[in-house]
Design a protein around this motif. Structure first.
Motif, short mmCIF file in Angstrom:
data_model
loop_
_atom_site.label_atom_id
_atom_site.label_comp_id
_atom_site.label_asym_id
_atom_site.label_seq_id
_atom_site.Cartn_x
_atom_site.Cartn_y
_atom_site.Cartn_z
N ASN A 10 47.97 78.64 39.59
CA ASN A 10 48.38 78.89 41.03
C ASN A 10 47.21 78.43 41.81
N ALA A 11 45.97 78.84 41.25
CA ALA A 11 44.73 78.53 42.11
C ALA A 11 44.28 77.13 42.36
N LYS A 12 44.89 76.32 41.42
CA LYS A 12 44.93 74.92 41.49
C LYS A 12 45.76 74.11 42.03
N LYS A 13 47.12 74.94 42.26
CA LYS A 13 48.43 74.43 42.51
C LYS A 13 48.78 73.20 41.55
N THR A 14 48.70 73.35 40.31
CA THR A 14 48.80 72.37 39.55
C THR A 14 49.71 72.76 38.59
N LEU A 15 50.68 71.84 38.09
CA LEU A 15 51.71 72.18 36.88
C LEU A 15 51.10 71.53 35.67
N TYR A 16 51.19 71.77 34.64
CA TYR A 16 50.98 71.21 33.30
C TYR A 16 52.14 71.08 32.34
N LEU A 17 51.95 70.03 31.57
CA LEU A 17 52.88 69.68 30.39
C LEU A 17 52.05 69.49 29.41
N HIS A 18 52.01 70.44 28.37
CA HIS A 18 51.13 70.04 27.15
C HIS A 18 52.09 69.92 25.85
N MET A 19 51.73 68.51 25.56
CA MET A 19 52.52 67.88 24.49
C MET A 19 51.75 67.70 23.27
N ASN A 20 52.34 68.13 22.01
CA ASN A 20 51.65 68.18 20.81
C ASN A 20 52.93 67.35 20.03
N SER A 21 52.35 67.00 18.87
CA SER A 21 52.95 66.52 17.75
C SER A 21 54.08 65.39 18.24
N LEU A 22 53.46 64.65 19.12
CA LEU A 22 54.17 63.50 19.77
C LEU A 22 54.81 62.65 18.79
N LYS A 23 55.97 62.15 19.25
CA LYS A 23 57.01 61.15 18.42
C LYS A 23 57.10 59.99 19.29
N PRO A 24 57.44 58.88 18.74
CA PRO A 24 57.86 57.65 19.37
C PRO A 24 58.63 57.87 20.57
N GLU A 25 59.73 58.71 20.03
CA GLU A 25 61.00 58.87 20.90
C GLU A 25 60.68 59.83 22.23
N ASP A 26 59.37 60.28 22.07
CA ASP A 26 58.96 60.94 23.35
C ASP A 26 58.38 59.74 24.53
#
Length: 127
Positions: free
Chosen positions: A73-89
């Motif tokens: 909230n303080a930074k007004k920022t949304l995050y998406l943490h992506m791990n174990s990425l695959k080529p289909e991502d």
């Protein structure tokens, strides 16, 4: 007007991680839903993850256990943490927001439920 600006995309090898960010210029309500979508050429935009102002989250089955979503909230920022990425991502990833609503039943919403969209950031995962 609300503006969303994504960042953090890039190229990574299979099994790697990335964190996407989405800066939100302003909020029009204390209640909101924010989400991440992705799209590849010739395919429809698909929902990946969402979070609301109460902290309720929802994920697509194809990312459960690999991706997490958070909002600062303080930074007004949304995050998406992506791990174990695959080529289909591999896709263009977009953030989206809607105000005056919250997630019902912790389920993802379709793209037409979101009023505001960012321009997208490309994620490429190589094998």
């Amino acid at each position: 007007q609300v503006q969303l600006v994504e960042s953090g995309g890039g190229s990574v090898q299979s099994g790697g991680s990335l964190r996407l960010s989405c800066a939100v210029s302003r909020y029009t309500s204390s209640s909101y839903i924010m989400g991440w979508f992705r799209q590849t050429p010739g395919k429809e935009r698909e929902a990946v993850a969402a979070i609301d102002s109460r902290g309720t989250t929802a994920f697509a089955d194809f990312v459960k256990g690999r991706f997490t979503i958070s909002h600062e909230n303080a930074k007004k920022t949304l995050y998406l943490h992506m791990n174990s990425l695959k080529p289909e991502d591999t896709a263009m990833y977009y953030c989206a927001a809607d105000f005056g609503a919250t997630l019902a039943y912790a389920r993802l919403l379709p793209s037409y439920e979101y009023k505001y969209w960012g321009q997208g950031t490309q994620v490429t995962v190589s094998s």
